[in-house]
Design an enzyme around this catalytic site. Structure first.
Site, short mmCIF file in Angstrom:
data_model
loop_
_atom_site.label_atom_id
_atom_site.label_comp_id
_atom_site.label_asym_id
_atom_site.label_seq_id
_atom_site.Cartn_x
_atom_site.Cartn_y
_atom_site.Cartn_z
N CYS A 295 0.84 -1.18 0.00
CA CYS A 295 0.00 0.00 0.00
C CYS A 295 0.88 1.24 0.00
O CYS A 295 2.05 1.19 -0.34
CB CYS A 295 -0.92 -0.01 1.21
SG CYS A 295 -1.85 -1.54 1.43
N ASP B 179 -3.06 -9.38 7.80
CA ASP B 179 -1.79 -9.41 8.52
C ASP B 179 -1.60 -8.15 9.36
O ASP B 179 -0.86 -8.16 10.34
CB ASP B 179 -0.63 -9.62 7.55
CG ASP B 179 -0.57 -8.56 6.46
OD1 ASP B 179 -1.61 -7.98 6.12
OD2 ASP B 179 0.54 -8.32 5.93
N ILE C 233 10.33 -9.38 -20.59
CA ILE C 233 10.50 -8.30 -21.56
C ILE C 233 11.72 -8.61 -22.41
O ILE C 233 12.74 -9.08 -21.91
CB ILE C 233 10.70 -6.95 -20.85
CG1 ILE C 233 9.41 -6.53 -20.13
CG2 ILE C 233 11.14 -5.87 -21.81
CD1 ILE C 233 8.29 -6.13 -21.04
N SER D 195 9.67 -12.02 -7.69
CA SER D 195 10.87 -11.68 -8.44
C SER D 195 12.06 -12.47 -7.91
O SER D 195 12.00 -13.08 -6.84
CB SER D 195 11.17 -10.17 -8.32
OG SER D 195 11.77 -9.88 -7.06
N GLY D 196 13.17 -12.44 -8.65
CA GLY D 196 14.39 -13.13 -8.25
C GLY D 196 15.42 -12.22 -7.63
O GLY D 196 16.59 -12.59 -7.55
#
EC number: 6.3.5.4
Length: 646
Positions: A2, A105, A311, A384-385
């Site tokens: 957020c 949470d 991409i 993501s990595g």
């Protein structure tokens, strides 16, 4: 994930309605971070307001609305991020007598703070977050950031108020926030391509450092920015340097097979925790080791094809799309790819200052922004990595720095001192590499100085900024770790403390939140981080192969041919763009008359770099991109400052 913002007054001079209106106006600058809901909470007598924009990921009902008060009414919380182990924490708190109304949470985090206190509660959390917490009993504001720094939190002084927020644009909306450019911080941008915490582009404003807490009350606000020392006042609840030292003192003692199984189990759990959401979840897939590992573990836990996104750049060495497609087909993901051109970049670049909020010059911001746009069409969360290179010795520059440091140690110090004074050892020319780069490192006190030369854009950024002095940073330390014989770990630590949070994670946060997408990084689960630190170097670098152990884990899911591929990196062909579609845009921003009129950057060294680049010399695009991103941001900021307020 957020957006939050708010303010604390030195003296509560505003009526509650006026205070709420000011906080709401600041939150109105962050609709992209939270398009699903908005809330504001004020205490007029205390002079405090918290505002929140919500991107609903867990518990989509109104019971997840923020700012949220604790059950006992003592605390009010605005949180940006996720606590991944909230289910386990909730069970532990329920056993202690806590009752919960919803499934968020945030409610669990509030109960944890009420039960264990702020610092202890944060230590029990496995997550990414930046929080603003008002303690009604103690009448103080707590600002906190997660261990790794996945979520950014700015704060600064605006007249008699302290203002804070997830992005600077929220602070800009306060009528008394007219803070100018911090010239010293600008030198860090030119050197690194980003401004590391606690520094900020504005005078009288700061970023909270990763793993830190800041306690503020009305007296601290009244003292003002001049009395604030972020290195003194921000208290570490988790210290990366100290944790690495502690872990290295008790290293992993098992064999490589045991280490592989342990890492696979940790990553499996980290990915599993980050798959939990009440909205669709996907994965960024470049085809490299890190993202392929995350995608493989994610697909192994899913009964349906995982949505993956990549991409590509047609005709460029940066094009990883074919590799990603090959991995996706083997894993069986539902794969989407998008190819870019220089024209695509030209269309996006003018909007980068508004997206990234603070001047930011990592050129991979362009493909990152576009892959986030692509993913948001189908999912609201993407894994993501990020983190694999910093934890498993993945960068080639690490090996080059160790090589150069070994060469330097074979040269007598008096000889090195003489060589360091040669004209070729100074100035920006060492950026071109080769002998010039080695000469520039002759005066190195330790591995930190060698590595600093490896990662610097401008070698002498203060010479390009009028009236500036470069501040200290982790990259200015001779040995960032302070343990003899641990040069490899020292470089990885420096990147973990600065490059990772303030470049890579900031980049993903801004690009993803610009399109209301939550990005999660399982490799940066703190358990994975500390386990990686415990491993001997030969489990990360073996026979010239980096990320050795991580690649062993990946072999459980992919064939050798897909694992044993050279690293390409998620970059962008900026040099080609600046000579093509972006040449006119760049030339306008770099005009000497314009630079002299603004009075911040010296046009002479910039003109020399521009001339060399246009003459075909290699590598100068990194110098130029830092200047161009600042110039574009500066124009955007001045326009925002001068625009009529609603």
């Amino acid at each position: 994930m957020c957006g939050l913002t708010g303010l604390l007054l030195a003296q509560p001079r505003l009526h509650g309605d006026a205070l709420a209106a000011q906080a709401q106006d600041m939150a109105a600058a962050l609709p992209h971070r939270g398009p699903d809901d908005a809330g504001v909470w004020v205490d007029g007598q205390a002079g405090v307001a918290l505002a929140h924009r919500r991107l609903s990921i867990l518990d989509l009902s109104p019971l997840g609305r923020q700012p949220m008060a604790s059950a006992d009414g003592r605390y009010v919380l605005a949180c940006n991020g996720e606590v991944y182990n909230f289910v386990a924490l909730r069970a532990a708190l329920a056993a202690l007598g806590h009752r919960f109304r919803g499934r968020s949470d945030t409610e669990v985090l509030l109960a944890a703070i009420a039960e264990w206190g702020v610092e202890d509660a944060l230590r029990r959390c496995n997550g990414m977050f930046a929080i603003a917490l008002w303690d009604r009993r103690e009448r103080c504001l707590w600002l906190a950031r997660d261990r790794v720094g996945k979520k950014t939190l700015y704060y600064g002084w605006a007249g008699g108020a302290l203002v804070f927020g997830s992005e600077l644009k929220a602070l800009w909306r306060h009528p008394d926030f007219d803070n100018g450019v911090d010239r010293d911080a600008l030198t860090l941008l030119l050197r690194l391509g980003y401004i590391p915490a606690p520094h900020c582009v504005h005078e009288g404003a700061f970023k909270l450092m990763p793993g830190c807490l800041l306690r503020l009350d009305a007296a601290a606000v009244a003292d003002g920015a001049a009395a604030h020392d972020p290195h003194r006042d921000q208290r570490r609840w988790w210290d990366g340097r100290e944790r690495m030292r502690a872990v290295l003192a008790e290293p992993f003692a098992g064999g490589v097979d045991e280490a592989e199984s342990r890492l696979d189990a940790l990553l499996h759990d980290a990915v599993g925790l980050r798959r939990v959401a009440d909205v669709p979840v996907g994965v960024f897939l470049s085809g490299g080791t890190d993202s392929s590992t995350v995608a493989a573990l994610m697909q192994a836990q899913s009964e349906r094809p995982v949505r993956s996104f990549t991409i590509g750049f047609a005709g460029s060495r940066h094009d990883e799309a074919p590799l990603a497609l090959e991995v996706a087909r083997h894993l069986g993901t539902d794969h989407t790819e998008l190819y870019l051109s220089g024209a695509d970049a030209s269309a996006l670049v003018p909007g980068l200052p508004a997206m990234f909020d603070e001047p930011f010059a990592d050129a991979s911001q362009v493909p990152t922004a576009l892959v986030c746009q692509l993913a948001r069409r189908d999912v609201a969360v993407a894994l993501s990595g990020d983190g694999g290179d910093e934890l498993f010795f993945g960068y080639g520059r690490y090996q080059r720095a160790l090589r150069n440091w070994a060469i330097l140690n074979r040269i007598p110090r008096p000889v090195r001192g003489l060589l360091a004074r040669l004209p070729g050892a100074r100035g920006e020319g060492s950026r071109t590499g080769g002998l010039a780069a080695l000469l520039a490192e002759m005066g190195a006190r330790g591995i930190g100085d060698v590595y600093r030369n490896r990662i610097s854009r401008w070698r002498d950024p203060a010479a390009a900024v009028v009236g500036a002095r470069e501040p200290d940073s982790v990259y200015g330390q001779a040995d960032p770790l302070g343990l003899p014989g641990r040069e490899a770990e020292a470089m990885m630590l420096a990147d973990f403390l600065a490059y990772l949070p303030d470049d890579l994670l900031c980049k993903v946060d801004r690009a993803s939140m610009a399109v209301s997408l939550e990005a999660r990084a399982p490799l940066l689960d703190w358990r994975v981080v500390e386990f990686a630190w415990s491993l001997p170097l030969d489990m990360k670098l073996r026979d010239g192969t980096s990320k050795y152990l991580l690649k062993r884990v990946l072999r459980r899911y992919l064939p050798d041919a897909m694992v044993d591929r050279g690293k390409r990196g998620f970059g962008a062909p900026v040099g080609d763009w600046l000579r093509g579609d972006l040449a006119g845009w760049a030339g306008d921003l770099l005009q000497a008359q314009r630079l002299r009129g603004e009075g911040l950057l010296d046009p002479r060294p910039i003109a020399e770099v521009w001339r060399r680049f246009q003459g075909g010399e290699r590598k100068w695009h990194t110098h130029l991109w830092t200047v161009l991103m600042f110039q574009a941001w500066h124009a955007h900021w001045r326009a925002s400052r001068d625009a009529p307020r609603p």
